[in-house]
Scaffold this motif. Structure first.
Motif, short mmCIF file in Angstrom:
data_model
loop_
_atom_site.label_atom_id
_atom_site.label_comp_id
_atom_site.label_asym_id
_atom_site.label_seq_id
_atom_site.Cartn_x
_atom_site.Cartn_y
_atom_site.Cartn_z
N UNK A 29 -13.23 17.58 19.59
CA UNK A 29 -14.09 18.49 20.15
C UNK A 29 -13.97 19.71 18.54
N UNK A 30 -15.31 20.74 19.15
CA UNK A 30 -15.98 21.24 17.77
C UNK A 30 -16.35 22.84 18.46
N UNK A 31 -15.85 23.54 17.92
CA UNK A 31 -16.27 24.96 18.28
C UNK A 31 -15.54 25.31 19.84
N UNK A 32 -14.79 24.35 20.09
CA UNK A 32 -14.24 24.89 21.30
C UNK A 32 -14.81 24.07 22.39
N UNK A 33 -16.48 23.10 21.78
CA UNK A 33 -16.83 22.04 22.94
C UNK A 33 -16.00 20.90 22.52
N UNK A 34 -16.08 19.84 24.02
CA UNK A 34 -16.06 18.87 23.76
C UNK A 34 -17.32 17.57 22.99
N UNK A 70 -10.46 28.84 13.80
CA UNK A 70 -10.99 27.58 14.20
C UNK A 70 -9.92 26.24 14.24
N UNK A 71 -9.55 26.02 12.60
CA UNK A 71 -8.70 24.85 12.91
C UNK A 71 -7.14 25.24 12.95
N UNK A 72 -6.79 26.02 12.90
CA UNK A 72 -5.44 26.23 13.09
C UNK A 72 -4.73 27.06 14.51
N UNK A 73 -5.84 27.44 14.78
CA UNK A 73 -5.42 28.50 15.70
C UNK A 73 -4.47 30.23 15.32
N UNK A 126 -5.01 24.38 21.14
CA UNK A 126 -5.26 25.33 20.77
C UNK A 126 -6.64 25.79 20.23
N UNK A 127 -6.26 25.00 18.84
CA UNK A 127 -7.66 25.42 17.63
C UNK A 127 -8.64 24.59 18.48
N UNK A 128 -10.28 25.31 18.01
CA UNK A 128 -11.59 25.73 18.24
C UNK A 128 -11.85 24.14 18.12
N UNK A 252 -10.59 37.41 17.38
CA UNK A 252 -9.53 37.74 18.74
C UNK A 252 -7.83 37.26 18.53
N UNK A 253 -7.97 37.81 20.09
CA UNK A 253 -6.60 38.32 19.90
C UNK A 253 -4.95 37.93 20.08
#
Length: 289
Positions: A29-34, A70-73, A126-128, A252-253
């Motif tokens: 998964x990168x940038x939230x996409x599989x 992106x890497x830790x959330x 969780x991380x993107x 992001x919240x």
């Protein structure tokens, strides 16, 4: 293309501790996409600091904060995050090909809590970006030995079972400007040199980042911490001068880690329930005056 990394640290007695990550072997998964099949990561299996490429129009600080999220959330720019982990100072050091953002936390307890929350996020996907297997807190004096080509490379090489089960599935490698798909099973002899280049990629910039930590520490103000679990005396974060660049992305919240996020949510639910109960009581038993 320049890169930006983040070193989160704290004072610990006469020394310093830092947050150190371990890269996964492959990511799906990168940038939230599989992505399928998974991609072999540069420096797979090695210790590193969160970070990555600076996008066009980004300042190094914005890029470092974005990559860390992106890497830790965890969004280090949120005021609630600053208060939760007691961020007391930030310092940016620029080098020709990369920049490092140093984020100081007030106490070791804060750094340990941050590491625990990040590991919860990683476990929950969780991380993107699925780049880290885990993070840990390590003494600054031990970081340099942990960085670079992994000391865990087996004497017989990477490819003898059961040592390299991480490379038993189908995955892709990016080399020489092209993608190469590796078939299932341990890496075929003709492709081992290419895969080894990714696995053994030197992490020189990470070594320079830890080597510059003393400069960031010298720039950080002294923060008084009351021992025994008492309150932390906060000072406002000190940010580097603004740099002309692209617009800062909207934060992001709710990026506080699963444990803290659930605590905040449950507190809000209890507060709303108590408020509703008080209102109902007043309606049922109005004043007789």
């Amino acid at each position: 293309m320049p890169y930006a990394y983040t070193v989160v640290w704290c004072d610990n007695a006469a020394a310093r501790d830092v947050l150190l990550a371990t890269k996964r072997f492959t990511a799906s998964r990168f940038n939230g996409a599989a992505v399928a099949p998974p991609v072999l990561l540069h420096g797979a299996g090695q210790a590193c600091f969160p970070g990555g490429r600076i996008n066009p129009g980004e300042t190094p600080q914005v890029a470092a904060d974005r990559e860390f999220l992106e890497e830790t959330g965890i969004d280090l720019t949120l005021p609630l995050t600053v208060a939760t982990y007691h961020i007391t100072h930030t310092h940016l050091i620029n080098r020709p090909q990369f920049s490092t953002l140093y984020v100081k936390l007030a106490a070791l307890a804060d750094l340990n809590q941050l590491a625990a929350d990040i590991n919860l996020n990683i476990g929950a996907n969780t991380p993107a970006d699925q780049e880290h297997a885990q993070v840990q807190v390590m003494a600054e004096a031990n970081v340099a030995a942990a960085l670079g080509p992994s000391p865990l490379i087996p004497p017989a090489g990477w490819y003898g079972p059961p040592r390299m089960a991480q490379l038993a599935g189908i995955f892709r490698v990016h080399q020489a400007g092209a993608w190469h798909q590796i078939a299932a099973g341990f890496v075929a002899p003709g492709l081992r040199a290419m895969v080894t280049n990714e696995l053994n990629a030197p992490f020189n910039w990470h070594g320079l980042s830890i080597g510059d930590l003393h400069l960031a520490a010298a720039a950080a103000p002294v923060v008084a911490v009351v021992l025994g679990g008492g309150p932390v005396v906060m000072v406002p974060p000190v940010l580097p001068p603004p740099v002309v660049g692209g617009p800062v992305p909207v934060a992001h919240g709710w990026n506080l880690g699963i444990a803290r996020r659930n605590l905040v949510l449950m507190t809000a639910i209890l507060a709303l329930g108590l408020s509703a109960a008080v209102a109902m009581y007043r309606n049922l038993y109005p004043d007789q005056e």
